[in-house]
Structures are given as structure tokens and as C-alpha cells.
Design a protein around this motif. Sequence first.
Motif, PDB file in Angstrom:
ATOM      1  N   THR A   2       4.032  72.826  33.832  1.00  0.00           N
ATOM      2  CA  THR A   2       4.654  72.175  32.700  1.00  0.00           C
ATOM      3  C   THR A   2       5.464  71.002  33.528  1.00  0.00           C
ATOM      4  N   ALA A   3       6.190  71.450  34.724  1.00  0.00           N
ATOM      5  CA  ALA A   3       6.950  70.370  35.313  1.00  0.00           C
ATOM      6  C   ALA A   3       6.129  69.360  35.994  1.00  0.00           C
ATOM      7  N   LEU A   4       6.772  67.972  35.812  1.00  0.00           N
ATOM      8  CA  LEU A   4       6.173  66.910  36.203  1.00  0.00           C
ATOM      9  C   LEU A   4       6.566  66.633  37.749  1.00  0.00           C
ATOM     10  N   PHE A   5       5.407  66.610  38.767  1.00  0.00           N
ATOM     11  CA  PHE A   5       5.746  66.521  40.165  1.00  0.00           C
ATOM     12  C   PHE A   5       6.841  65.303  40.225  1.00  0.00           C
ATOM     13  N   TRP A   6       6.601  64.047  39.544  1.00  0.00           N
ATOM     14  CA  TRP A   6       7.301  62.924  40.348  1.00  0.00           C
ATOM     15  C   TRP A   6       8.473  62.540  39.238  1.00  0.00           C
ATOM     16  N   LEU A  32      16.357  67.222  45.516  1.00  0.00           N
ATOM     17  CA  LEU A  32      16.276  65.632  45.950  1.00  0.00           C
ATOM     18  C   LEU A  32      16.410  64.779  44.487  1.00  0.00           C
ATOM     19  N   GLY A  33      16.165  65.415  43.500  1.00  0.00           N
ATOM     20  CA  GLY A  33      16.182  64.758  42.075  1.00  0.00           C
ATOM     21  C   GLY A  33      14.712  64.218  41.757  1.00  0.00           C
ATOM     22  N   PRO A  34      14.681  63.623  40.778  1.00  0.00           N
ATOM     23  CA  PRO A  34      13.187  63.049  40.474  1.00  0.00           C
ATOM     24  C   PRO A  34      12.514  62.107  41.576  1.00  0.00           C
ATOM     25  N   LEU A  35      11.560  62.632  42.023  1.00  0.00           N
ATOM     26  CA  LEU A  35      10.932  62.123  43.322  1.00  0.00           C
ATOM     27  C   LEU A  35      10.438  60.829  43.127  1.00  0.00           C
ATOM     28  N   TYR A  36      10.250  60.187  41.915  1.00  0.00           N
ATOM     29  CA  TYR A  36       9.935  58.950  41.557  1.00  0.00           C
ATOM     30  C   TYR A  36      11.133  57.792  42.235  1.00  0.00           C
TER      31      TYR A  36
END
Length: 297
Positions: A21-25, A32-36
Motif C-alpha cells: 500500500t505504501a508508496l516508495f517515493w 528520511l521522510g518522503p524520498l521524492y
Amino acid sequence: MLEFRQVLQSYLRCSIRDGTTALFWYDYWTELGPLYLMFGTMGPRSLRIPLNATVSQAVCNGHWNLPPAKSDLAVTLQIILSTTPVPSDSNGNDVYLWKQHTGGFGKSFISRVTWGRLRIPSPLVSWHSVVWIREGIPRCSFIAWTSYLGRLPTRDRLISWGLTVQPVCVLCSNADESHSHLFFECSFAVAVWSHFCGWHLAAPPAALSSVVDLCAHLQGPHASLAVTVLKLINQVIIYHLWRERNARIFQGASMSQPAFFTVVDRALRDRLLSLPSVSASSPSLLELYFWFISPFS
């Protein structure tokens, strides 16, 4: 969608279980927080993970599946993932956690807490309890609220916006229209207020602030109930003055003062009749209303 997730990132975390369910980016699933935000637009290419991939798509055969690190950012991510449990179907579904009033994160979503953290509170105003009352009539409360904010499109405001309109008040034709004039200084408004003056209200209020002061310092028997009646009178008069003003401008129709008094009186009586007495030993709000308008009406 991206801006919405940026707002939520401070209030929402994702606990990874199966990673489907969780979006990688986009989701906040590592420290680290949202990777995008960390990798930018080149992230999907450098890590070979699609922009809309879930966390599970970064796993292969029970291990994190990332290409050799080619930047310091990629090295940092691989260090973090080395201590992060690998998603597995046996762990159940991913769990989203909301920020709680204690500052930590939990499974329960409490709209009051989230709203309190999202909004920027404005300073309390002295008139809030005069406008928002349980006994109020919603449409009257709304117009009263807007008038206290000074946001009704009175003619002085229309002129300040660059519109070409006549500035004179349509209720009295003796002065320019403004919030303070229309509801308290206009001879028509003064006559209305005077009609509803009596035992509890010796003289018409001179301004919106005067009503607030009267509510704070009203004395006499059953003062707290009398304050409720005064707040309702204030709202109903403001509402019907605004309605009469609009009828004269947009419909070319007008009421005489006696007819206007009757309309306001009927609206007040109808509302007060619908409200129960506070207790058997105290007068009803309708009885207190009669005290307001006695002996001058």
C-alpha cells in the motif's frame, strides 16, 4: 496530489508491513521522510524504481533490491534500509499512523487534533460569544458574524473596490452607508433599536462594540438569560436591516417602520417560542423578551 501529500507528511506516517500500500517515493515510511523530497525528479531513474511504485516493488526474494549506490544520498538510503525490516506478506497490511495530541503517532485519526495542528489559529475576538449562540437563527448569526468582521458589501466598501455607486444610505438618505452607520447610526436603525429598548436596554447601542459591552455588563434579575435575548435581538435586527437595505436597492421595495417592527418582532417571537425554559423557577426567554420591550413599545 503532490501538494496535498506535502501538507500531510508532518501528520501522517506509514508503518511498513507487506509494503503493498505504501508508496516508495511519496509516503513517509523511513526516517528520511518522503524520498521524492530527498532524491528529486532523478530519483526513479537513479534507483530504477518507478515513480508510482509501492515499497514492495523495492524488494526481491526477501531482500531490498536497489542498484549499487552512485551518490551519497543513495548510500544514506541503503544504510537506513539495512536496519529496516523487509516487507513480507506474512506481516499483514501496511498501517498509516496519525499524529496524536501528545505529539506521537497512533492508529486513531482524531479530526479535532489534526485540524488543530493544521490550522493557524487567529486571536480570539471579544464578540465571538455574541454572534455564535445556541439559541441563534443560523441565517441571522451568519449576517451578524459578517457584519462584525466588516465584510458585508456596504457601499463604502464597494467604492473602495473601485465600483461606481452612490454612497448614500438607502434607509435614511442622510449619510454615507457603512457598517456602523447602517446598523446603528442610521435614523431608521436607531428607530428600530429604540422600539426594542425597555427595562433591560435603556438606550439604543451606538455601535457593534456597544452590544458586546452590554452583554458583558448587563445587570438585573435573570441577567444571564437576558443576555441571551439581547444577543438574539442584536442578530435579528442586523439581519433584517441588511435584508431591507437589499430589498430597497435590488427590488425597489421598502417597508414602513411599523411594518419593519412587526417583521422583527415576529421573527423574535417565533424563535423564542421554540426554545424551552431553562428551569421551572425561571422565566421563559419569551417572557424576558417582553421585559426588554417594556414599557416603551
